[in-house]
Design an enzyme around this catalytic site. Structure first.
Site, PDB file in Angstrom:
ATOM      1  N   LYS A  78     -59.843 -16.712 -25.797  1.00  0.00           N
ATOM      2  CA  LYS A  78     -60.337 -15.393 -26.213  1.00  0.00           C
ATOM      3  C   LYS A  78     -59.300 -14.687 -27.085  1.00  0.00           C
ATOM      4  O   LYS A  78     -59.656 -14.046 -28.081  1.00  0.00           O
ATOM      5  CB  LYS A  78     -60.663 -14.530 -24.993  1.00  0.00           C
ATOM      6  CG  LYS A  78     -61.941 -14.949 -24.287  1.00  0.00           C
ATOM      7  CD  LYS A  78     -62.280 -13.985 -23.165  1.00  0.00           C
ATOM      8  CE  LYS A  78     -63.461 -14.460 -22.345  1.00  0.00           C
ATOM      9  NZ  LYS A  78     -63.658 -13.674 -21.122  1.00  0.00           N
ATOM     10  N   LYS A  90     -69.480 -25.075 -24.411  1.00  0.00           N
ATOM     11  CA  LYS A  90     -70.197 -24.485 -23.281  1.00  0.00           C
ATOM     12  C   LYS A  90     -71.189 -23.437 -23.781  1.00  0.00           C
ATOM     13  O   LYS A  90     -70.868 -22.686 -24.717  1.00  0.00           O
ATOM     14  CB  LYS A  90     -69.133 -23.829 -22.386  1.00  0.00           C
ATOM     15  CG  LYS A  90     -69.619 -23.166 -21.156  1.00  0.00           C
ATOM     16  CD  LYS A  90     -68.508 -22.338 -20.516  1.00  0.00           C
ATOM     17  CE  LYS A  90     -68.265 -21.049 -21.259  1.00  0.00           C
ATOM     18  NZ  LYS A  90     -67.417 -20.072 -20.591  1.00  0.00           N
ATOM     19  N   LYS A 106     -72.397 -16.471 -23.660  1.00  0.00           N
ATOM     20  CA  LYS A 106     -73.069 -15.237 -24.096  1.00  0.00           C
ATOM     21  C   LYS A 106     -72.543 -14.816 -25.450  1.00  0.00           C
ATOM     22  O   LYS A 106     -73.288 -14.348 -26.293  1.00  0.00           O
ATOM     23  CB  LYS A 106     -72.797 -14.107 -23.093  1.00  0.00           C
ATOM     24  CG  LYS A 106     -73.399 -14.297 -21.721  1.00  0.00           C
ATOM     25  CD  LYS A 106     -73.151 -13.037 -20.875  1.00  0.00           C
ATOM     26  CE  LYS A 106     -73.063 -13.339 -19.402  1.00  0.00           C
ATOM     27  NZ  LYS A 106     -71.740 -13.066 -18.819  1.00  0.00           N
TER      28      LYS A 106
HETATM   29  P1  TYM Z   1     -69.507 -14.909 -16.605  1.00  0.00           P
HETATM   30  O1  TYM Z   1     -70.114 -13.545 -16.691  1.00  0.00           O
HETATM   31  O2  TYM Z   1     -68.975 -15.503 -17.857  1.00  0.00           O
HETATM   32  O3  TYM Z   1     -70.559 -15.931 -16.025  1.00  0.00           O
HETATM   33  C1  TYM Z   1     -71.263 -15.710 -14.815  1.00  0.00           C
HETATM   34  C2  TYM Z   1     -71.433 -17.026 -14.077  1.00  0.00           C
HETATM   35  O4  TYM Z   1     -72.122 -17.974 -14.903  1.00  0.00           O
HETATM   36  C3  TYM Z   1     -71.378 -19.193 -14.968  1.00  0.00           C
HETATM   37  N1  TYM Z   1     -71.567 -19.793 -16.294  1.00  0.00           N
HETATM   38  C4  TYM Z   1     -71.971 -21.048 -16.502  1.00  0.00           C
HETATM   39  N2  TYM Z   1     -72.297 -22.042 -15.656  1.00  0.00           N
HETATM   40  C5  TYM Z   1     -72.696 -23.215 -16.178  1.00  0.00           C
HETATM   41  N3  TYM Z   1     -72.779 -23.444 -17.524  1.00  0.00           N
HETATM   42  C6  TYM Z   1     -72.455 -22.480 -18.408  1.00  0.00           C
HETATM   43  N4  TYM Z   1     -72.533 -22.694 -19.716  1.00  0.00           N
HETATM   44  C7  TYM Z   1     -72.021 -21.212 -17.905  1.00  0.00           C
HETATM   45  N5  TYM Z   1     -71.634 -20.056 -18.497  1.00  0.00           N
HETATM   46  C8  TYM Z   1     -71.345 -19.200 -17.491  1.00  0.00           C
HETATM   47  C9  TYM Z   1     -69.934 -18.772 -14.761  1.00  0.00           C
HETATM   48  O5  TYM Z   1     -69.150 -19.853 -14.321  1.00  0.00           O
HETATM   49  C10 TYM Z   1     -70.083 -17.690 -13.726  1.00  0.00           C
HETATM   50  O6  TYM Z   1     -70.170 -18.233 -12.442  1.00  0.00           O
HETATM   51  N6  TYM Z   1     -64.942 -14.257 -14.713  1.00  0.00           N
HETATM   52  C11 TYM Z   1     -66.339 -14.330 -14.363  1.00  0.00           C
HETATM   53  C12 TYM Z   1     -66.848 -13.074 -13.666  1.00  0.00           C
HETATM   54  C13 TYM Z   1     -66.109 -12.672 -12.433  1.00  0.00           C
HETATM   55  C14 TYM Z   1     -66.148 -13.348 -11.177  1.00  0.00           C
HETATM   56  C15 TYM Z   1     -65.340 -12.553 -10.316  1.00  0.00           C
HETATM   57  C16 TYM Z   1     -66.761 -14.497 -10.739  1.00  0.00           C
HETATM   58  C17 TYM Z   1     -65.332 -11.572 -12.285  1.00  0.00           C
HETATM   59  N7  TYM Z   1     -64.867 -11.491 -11.007  1.00  0.00           N
HETATM   60  C18 TYM Z   1     -65.145 -12.933  -8.967  1.00  0.00           C
HETATM   61  C19 TYM Z   1     -66.563 -14.880  -9.399  1.00  0.00           C
HETATM   62  C20 TYM Z   1     -65.760 -14.103  -8.548  1.00  0.00           C
HETATM   63  C21 TYM Z   1     -67.153 -14.486 -15.639  1.00  0.00           C
HETATM   64  O7  TYM Z   1     -66.731 -14.123 -16.716  1.00  0.00           O
HETATM   65  O8  TYM Z   1     -68.395 -14.950 -15.467  1.00  0.00           O
END
Ligand code: TYM
Length: 332
Positions: A114, A195, A198
């Protein structure tokens, strides 16, 4: 009877939730909801580590809540709250910042990716994983169900917890990451070497399927999905088959069939048929979610009431751990 496991997970209210988010995380949250003590969080404080237009963010937070409820998060079984409404999260972050070596954060691959795309990198972006550790550790979490991209963040959370416990005495439980067997990493439909994300989906129309996309939009993305010049419809790790493998993985995650059943089903068929059938299972999965979403969004007050009640309960649950951490550090 053994105590129910505490589950915590989060999702950023940025962009539109896509199939990767659903298959990698949300589907599992919903499916295992009855088994555990669940806490789900819309992590808006994480979202602002990159600039967000305030009006857009406001709308996206509500949309996120609506989509998660429409996917099946049940407020009777799970808390669903907005991170910025529970001040224990940023408060614990400060305490954990002070035990986290900066080198641990500079090594994080998501930070490096990022940061490379930003002209000016905020301190918040570097600190992102410490806020995530706070989210998880505040609730004495056992399991963190996430996609594969979060693995390094969860390992870091354990390292931070262990370091804190060593320095100040037993304070935090060590959480375990839980990754889906199928679909832990859904790839971009336009480019199966990256991957599904968003941020890419915001700029590139044919990268992802959004959970609120219409059947026409789904088909428009699927029919252009990258495949290869061969014609075998089989699961494969070969880089040249990444596109077909990704389509089959989506199909498997949404139909719960085995790989053998699926390969047999597609034997002798052409890529055009594969794309059409994958589009159809996606459309079928999304239809009830979208109907429910449209109903939920009619009643903004009811939605806000769920978020508020969950935030109050989350705050009450986070308080003892935050108090313990502060006491152990020597605050009076
Ligand atoms: P975020 O918002 O990017 O994504 C939310 C969840 O979706 C999963 N994910 C995917 N799984 C499979 N294939 C993909 N292409 C894909 N893209 C996203 C992510 O692995 C996630 O589970 N840092 C985290 C948010 C967060 C969090 C936390 C998660 C903040 N605090 C505490 C767990 C526990 C994030 O950016 O997710």
């Amino acid at each position: 009877m053994t105590a129910r496991k505490i589950v915590f997970s989060g999702i950023q209210p940025t962009g539109d939730f896509h199939l990767g988010n659903y298959i990698g995380a949300v589907k599992r949250w919903v499916a295992d909801q009855a088994l555990h003590d669940n806490i789900f969080c819309i992590v808006d404080l994480h979202a602002i580590t990159l600039y967000q237009d305030p009006n857009v963010l406001r709308a996206k937070i509500r949309q996120a809540a609506g989509v998660l409820l429409a996917c099946g998060i049940d407020p009777q079984k799970s808390l669903l709250f907005v991170q910025s409404q529970v001040s224990a999260h940023p408060e614990l972050t400060w305490l954990l910042n002070c035990v986290t070596p900066i080198g641990w954060l500079e090594r994080m691959t998501q930070y490096k990716d990022k940061a490379a795309k930003q002209e000016s990198v905020s301190t918040g972006l570097l600190d992102y994983p410490v806020l995530m550790a706070s989210d998880i550790l505040l609730y004495q979490t056992d399991y963190v169900p996430v996609g594969e991209d979060q693995k390094q963040h969860i390992e870091l959370t354990r390292d931070i917890a262990q370091r804190f416990n060593n320095l100040y005495g037993e304070t935090f439980a060590l959480p375990e990451g839980i990754f889906p067997k199928v679909g832990a990493r859904i790839m971009g439909l336009d480019d199966p070497t990256v991957k599904m994300s968003k941020s890419i989906a915001t700029d590139q129309k044919h990268h992802a399927v959004g959970l609120l996309d219409s059947p026409d939009q789904v088909w428009s993305v699927l029919k252009r999905a990258t495949t290869d010049s061969g014609k075998e419809i089989v699961f494969s790790d070969a880089p040249s088959k990444a596109g077909v493998n990704n389509l089959l993985t989506i199909y498997q995650a949404l139909t719960d069939q085995t790989q053998i059943e699926i390969e047999k089903h597609f034997e002798g068929k052409l890529y055009g048929a594969l794309k059409r059938e994958v589009a159809d299972v996606i459309i079928e999965t999304l239809a009830p979610i979208q109907t429910r979403y449209n109903e939920l969004m009619q009643d903004a007050r009811a939605l806000d009431a769920i978020l508020q009640s969950s935030a109050e309960q989350a705050a009450a649950r986070a308080a003892p751990t935050l108090r313990k951490a502060k006491e152990h550090m020597g605050f009076v």
